[in-house]
Design an enzyme around this catalytic site. Sequence first.
Site, short mmCIF file in Angstrom:
data_model
loop_
_atom_site.label_atom_id
_atom_site.label_comp_id
_atom_site.label_asym_id
_atom_site.label_seq_id
_atom_site.Cartn_x
_atom_site.Cartn_y
_atom_site.Cartn_z
N LYS A 5 -19.86 -3.56 10.03
CA LYS A 5 -18.51 -4.81 10.53
C LYS A 5 -17.36 -4.57 11.09
O LYS A 5 -16.87 -3.15 11.33
CB LYS A 5 -18.23 -4.78 9.03
CG LYS A 5 -19.20 -6.06 8.69
CD LYS A 5 -18.89 -6.09 6.99
CE LYS A 5 -19.31 -6.81 5.63
NZ LYS A 5 -18.68 -6.57 4.82
N SER A 40 -3.10 -7.27 3.39
CA SER A 40 -3.35 -7.14 4.89
C SER A 40 -3.77 -9.29 4.71
O SER A 40 -3.57 -8.79 6.00
CB SER A 40 -4.38 -6.35 4.56
OG SER A 40 -4.16 -4.89 4.16
N HIS A 43 0.72 -1.49 0.02
CA HIS A 43 0.29 -0.25 -0.08
C HIS A 43 0.57 1.47 0.41
O HIS A 43 0.81 1.94 -0.90
CB HIS A 43 -0.76 0.28 1.26
CG HIS A 43 -2.11 -1.08 1.46
ND1 HIS A 43 -2.22 -1.90 2.65
CD2 HIS A 43 -2.55 -1.07 0.86
CE1 HIS A 43 -3.58 -2.44 2.41
NE2 HIS A 43 -3.62 -2.61 1.41
N ARG A 74 -1.85 -5.65 -8.41
CA ARG A 74 -0.52 -6.71 -8.41
C ARG A 74 -0.76 -7.29 -9.19
O ARG A 74 0.17 -8.24 -9.92
CB ARG A 74 -1.12 -6.95 -6.68
CG ARG A 74 -0.54 -6.69 -5.52
CD ARG A 74 -1.22 -7.43 -3.91
NE ARG A 74 -2.80 -6.71 -4.05
CZ ARG A 74 -3.27 -7.25 -3.21
NH1 ARG A 74 -3.19 -7.67 -1.90
NH2 ARG A 74 -4.88 -6.50 -2.89
#
Length: 161
Positions: free
Chosen positions: A41, A130, A17, A92
Amino acid sequence: MNIAIYPGSFDPITNGHLDVLKSGAEIFDKVIIAVAYNSKKQGYLPIEERVRLIRDAVETMGLNNVEVDKFEGLTVDYAKLKGAEVLLRGLRAVSDFEYEMQLSQANSALCNKIKTVFMITKPEYNFISSSTVREIFENGGDISGFVPKSVVDSLMQKKSK
Ligand code: ADP
């Protein structure tokens, strides 16, 4: 002024990132990296901690034209609020492409002024996500090559609680 929004979950921020953010900061007058969240959430790290870790990394890297924020709701609404017409996203592998293309087209359908700019990450960051970082960390692996030191410290602290 040419402002770009770099939206994402950043749960947590990774070196991949940060590579995209650094390139964006070289291209645009200002980049707002904004943590997108849904108050219903719960993520892995609390939203305020994700923001704090990004602020810390931005300061360490000396990126003076980068602002760190959070938002809830549609990215296009947040972009309008900030006077930005560009969304910055990272790519990516080919596997990212389909999802990112849909997202980009949905965003332009919602607001035709919004354009998405994609940055291709450096090969050494290609496999970092992540979720991979969280998985490696939860299983006792070394994540220090994939995230800033403050992220390692934060995850360690979370584990020890
Ligand atoms: P989201 O939940 O919106 O996909 P992420 O926090 O996972 O948010 O990622 C935000 C953006 O950064 C996405 O465009 C994603 O493709 C990109 N990204 C994630 N990891 C990397 C990486 N290692 N290199 C380049 N771009 C990346």
